[in-house]
Design an enzyme around this catalytic site. Structure first.
Site, PDB file in Angstrom:
ATOM      1  N   GLU A  41      52.186  34.784  35.846  1.00 59.78           N
ATOM      2  CA  GLU A  41      51.912  35.564  37.058  1.00 59.78           C
ATOM      3  C   GLU A  41      50.417  35.677  37.310  1.00 59.78           C
ATOM      4  O   GLU A  41      49.870  36.782  37.371  1.00 59.78           O
ATOM      5  CB  GLU A  41      52.502  36.969  36.915  1.00 59.78           C
ATOM      6  CG  GLU A  41      53.985  37.023  36.632  1.00 59.78           C
ATOM      7  CD  GLU A  41      54.484  38.422  36.312  1.00 59.78           C
ATOM      8  OE1 GLU A  41      53.664  39.325  36.020  1.00 59.78           O
ATOM      9  OE2 GLU A  41      55.704  38.627  36.345  1.00 59.78           O
TER      10      GLU A  41
ATOM     11  N   GLY B 215      46.946  35.925  39.187  1.00 59.60           N
ATOM     12  CA  GLY B 215      46.449  36.307  40.498  1.00 59.60           C
ATOM     13  C   GLY B 215      44.975  35.973  40.589  1.00 59.60           C
ATOM     14  O   GLY B 215      44.553  34.996  41.203  1.00 59.60           O
ATOM     15  N   ARG B 216      44.185  36.783  39.892  1.00 63.03           N
ATOM     16  CA  ARG B 216      42.731  36.649  39.927  1.00 63.03           C
ATOM     17  C   ARG B 216      42.263  35.214  39.621  1.00 63.03           C
ATOM     18  O   ARG B 216      41.374  34.689  40.297  1.00 63.03           O
ATOM     19  CB  ARG B 216      42.119  37.594  38.899  1.00 63.03           C
ATOM     20  CG  ARG B 216      40.611  37.682  38.964  1.00 63.03           C
ATOM     21  CD  ARG B 216      40.046  38.433  37.742  1.00 63.03           C
ATOM     22  NE  ARG B 216      40.788  39.586  37.360  1.00 63.03           N
ATOM     23  CZ  ARG B 216      40.512  40.845  37.731  1.00 63.03           C
ATOM     24  NH1 ARG B 216      39.462  41.084  38.471  1.00 63.03           N
ATOM     25  NH2 ARG B 216      41.262  41.847  37.323  1.00 63.03           N
TER      26      ARG B 216
ATOM     27  N   ARG C  40      35.724  47.156  44.324  1.00 62.58           N
ATOM     28  CA  ARG C  40      35.618  46.893  42.886  1.00 62.58           C
ATOM     29  C   ARG C  40      34.339  47.435  42.239  1.00 62.58           C
ATOM     30  O   ARG C  40      34.402  48.010  41.149  1.00 62.58           O
ATOM     31  CB  ARG C  40      35.798  45.407  42.582  1.00 62.58           C
ATOM     32  CG  ARG C  40      37.149  44.839  43.073  1.00 62.58           C
ATOM     33  CD  ARG C  40      37.468  43.454  42.528  1.00 62.58           C
ATOM     34  NE  ARG C  40      37.788  43.509  41.116  1.00 62.58           N
ATOM     35  CZ  ARG C  40      36.965  43.183  40.155  1.00 62.58           C
ATOM     36  NH1 ARG C  40      35.749  42.751  40.444  1.00 62.58           N
ATOM     37  NH2 ARG C  40      37.321  43.285  38.899  1.00 62.58           N
TER      38      ARG C  40
ATOM     39  N   CYS D 133      29.918  57.150  53.799  1.00 64.12           N
ATOM     40  CA  CYS D 133      29.292  58.422  53.433  1.00 64.12           C
ATOM     41  C   CYS D 133      29.681  58.880  52.046  1.00 64.12           C
ATOM     42  O   CYS D 133      30.385  59.888  51.880  1.00 64.12           O
ATOM     43  CB  CYS D 133      29.682  59.481  54.452  1.00 64.12           C
ATOM     44  SG  CYS D 133      29.337  58.934  56.107  1.00 64.12           S
TER      45      CYS D 133
HETATM   46  N1  LLP Z   1      51.527  40.651  36.627  1.00 61.41           N
HETATM   47  C1  LLP Z   1      51.497  41.993  36.526  1.00 61.41           C
HETATM   48  C2  LLP Z   1      52.682  42.689  36.032  1.00 61.41           C
HETATM   49  C3  LLP Z   1      50.333  42.694  36.872  1.00 61.41           C
HETATM   50  O1  LLP Z   1      50.306  44.012  36.756  1.00 61.41           O
HETATM   51  C4  LLP Z   1      49.195  41.991  37.352  1.00 61.41           C
HETATM   52  C5  LLP Z   1      47.981  42.687  37.744  1.00 61.41           C
HETATM   53  C6  LLP Z   1      49.280  40.590  37.455  1.00 61.41           C
HETATM   54  C7  LLP Z   1      50.462  39.950  37.070  1.00 61.41           C
HETATM   55  C8  LLP Z   1      48.138  39.746  37.937  1.00 61.41           C
HETATM   56  O2  LLP Z   1      47.055  39.850  37.079  1.00 61.41           O
HETATM   57  P1  LLP Z   1      45.770  38.912  37.259  1.00 61.41           P
HETATM   58  O3  LLP Z   1      46.190  37.514  36.915  1.00 61.41           O
HETATM   59  O4  LLP Z   1      45.325  39.008  38.665  1.00 61.41           O
HETATM   60  O5  LLP Z   1      44.805  39.467  36.310  1.00 61.41           O
HETATM   61  N2  LLP Z   1      42.492  45.688  40.950  1.00 61.41           N
HETATM   62  C9  LLP Z   1      42.063  45.235  39.638  1.00 61.41           C
HETATM   63  C10 LLP Z   1      43.095  44.370  38.976  1.00 61.41           C
HETATM   64  C11 LLP Z   1      44.443  45.019  38.824  1.00 61.41           C
HETATM   65  C12 LLP Z   1      45.464  44.145  38.189  1.00 61.41           C
HETATM   66  C13 LLP Z   1      46.805  44.761  38.271  1.00 61.41           C
HETATM   67  N3  LLP Z   1      47.876  43.957  37.751  1.00 61.41           N
HETATM   68  C14 LLP Z   1      40.726  44.528  39.783  1.00 61.41           C
HETATM   69  O6  LLP Z   1      40.195  44.474  40.887  1.00 61.41           O
HETATM   70  O7  LLP Z   1      40.165  44.071  38.792  1.00 61.41           O
END
Ligand code: LLP
Length: 417
Positions: free
Chosen positions: A273, A275-276, A312, A342
């Site tokens: 999964e 994302g980043r 962030r 603000c």
């Molecule tokens: N799967 C689950 C169950 C998750 O909770 C998350 C991210 C992902 C996959 C994806 O994770 P990644 O590959 O993107 O690391 N807003 C924060 C990041 C929050 C991540 C939440 N869960 C930031 O800006 O660093």
């Protein structure tokens, strides 16, 4: 970030000068590289070759429809965490059989929507939720395919807000309670247990915590098999980190290499999964300097992007590299780059050494493709930025800048109160 580079002193996304993007669509604007997005996705596919797998892009990182449809077209699946994300993913054309639905607080309505769409799997996070999934599935006359999210109690060594695999976090089911919940699930007529899910945190810069967590999950899978469970999927979550400043995250190959043997021995389909690591370095936030201001012994550079556009830095003290769009030689200075909101917490960079930036200069906040627009808000009644997708010398607006009218959409005057 190779897709963002200077050409003749002009910062470009692929072959498109960012100055041209700002001219066409104004600022602040998020700019994404198609090549970078497809490149990181394909990097996963290459590294996973020979292993039964499904890469489910984590929609939460960036849910723009154009990006989603790009990834769906490339063969990716989707990881969604709400009815809204499911709606987006389906609209973007993801095959429901390649969608997993996670989240610690799914409502009955969201569970029903997921079952109606016939998604591949619901990742269940508590005994209470399991009971509700069972109830909703039976009412719909179906069996819900579920994986239980197990909390492997491993320290992922990342920012506490994005660490999820610790025993004390709100996510998943404690490792030592997992067997019991699986046994309970086996007795429920509306449930078909198909897998195990884990996700220990985000922006992980070492593979060893993920490998350790997978070992614990593998033991559980073997124990469950011993009890007759036919598990098909191990979902290892997302979390692979990226370079924001000088981090050295593991490559796709290193990541998969550390897990391959365990996964092969289990003989399951692995679900990822990410994302980043797919979109993070594929995006930048373009902003323009409004004012320079010196006060309290500090030099401030006030820009037209703010914490509502990219939260962030304010929320995690996160570092985003700042590049002037027109390459600047000459003197440098240490500044705080701040937005118009603000709040003193509204900053994009603190005590950053940058070339002296005149009013009107364009800047790019790098590595903003993940959790950038996705976490943007309308705080201070600021319309959210435009989003632009670049492919070579061409660029397309993939989300228009919000208007003032958009800000009011859905609001009603309580005239008859
Ligand atoms: N799967 C689950 C169950 C998750 O909770 C998350 C991210 C992902 C996959 C994806 O994770 P990644 O590959 O993107 O690391 N807003 C924060 C990041 C929050 C991540 C939440 N869960 C930031 O800006 O660093």
């Amino acid at each position: 970030m190779e897709e963002f580079a200077y050409r003749d002193g002009q910062l470009c996304c692929e072959e498109t000068p960012l100055e041209a993007v700002a001219e066409s669509w104004g600022t602040p604007t998020y700019v994404y590289s198609r090549r970078a997005i497809l490149g990181t996705y394909e990097g996963y596919e290459r590294a996973l070759a020979g292993l039964p797998h499904l890469v489910c892009y984590a929609v939460k990182a960036n849910g723009n429809l154009a990006l989603l449809s790009l990834l769906a077209g490339a063969g990716a699946g989707a990881d969604v965490v709400s009815g809204g994300e499911l709606f987006r993913a389906l609209r973007a054309g993801f095959d429901p059989q390649r969608i997993v639905f996670a989240g610690v607080g799914k409502t009955r309505e969201e569970i029903r929507e997921a079952l109606k769409a016939d998604v591949l799997c619901l990742n269940v996070e508590s005994a209470a939720e399991l009971a509700v999934v069972d109830e909703v599935a039976r009412a719909e006359g179906v069996r819900a395919r579920v994986a239980i999210r197990v909390n492997p109690d491993i320290d992922p060594q990342t920012h506490p807000y994005i660490a999820t695999g610790l025993r004390t976090s709100k996510f998943g089911i404690a490792h030592d309670e997992a067997l019991d919940i699986y046994r309970a699930a086996a007795r429920l007529g509306g449930i078909e247990v198909v897998g195990v899910h884990m996700h220990i945190g985000s922006q992980l810069l070492k593979v060893s915590p993920i490998a350790d967590a997978l070992e614990r999950v593998a033991e559980l899978v073997q124990a469950l098999r011993g009890e007759g469970f036919a598990l098909r999927y191990v979902d290892i979550g997302g979390g692979l980190g990226i370079r924001y400043k000088d981090e050295a995250p593991p490559s796709h190959e290193e990541y998969v290499r550390a897990l391959r043997r365990t996964l092969e021995a289990l003989g399951v389909t692995v679900i990822l999964e990410p994302g980043r690591s797919i979109v993070g370095n594929a995006g930048a936030l373009l902003t323009r300097v409004l004012y320079r201001k010196r006060t309290g012994g500090r030099q401030f550079v006030v820009v037209d992007a703010a914490m509502n556009d990219l939260i962030r830095p304010s929320l995690y003290n996160a570092y985003h590299e700042i590049l002037p769009v027109r390459k600047a030689a000459g003197p440098r200075e240490t500044v705080d780059v701040v937005g118009p909101v603000c709040e003193s917490g509204d900053f994009l960079a603190k005590e950053r050494e940058l070339p002296v930036l005149p009013e009107g200069a364009l800047l790019a906040l790098m590595s903003a493709g993940a959790y950038g627009f996705a976490m943007a808000s309308n705080y201070n009644a600021r319309p959210r930025p435009a989003e632009v997708l670049v492919a070579g010398e061409r660029s397309a607006l993939v989300r228009r800048r919000e208007s003032y009218e958009d800000l009011l959409a859905g609001e009603l005057l309580a005239d008859d109160l």
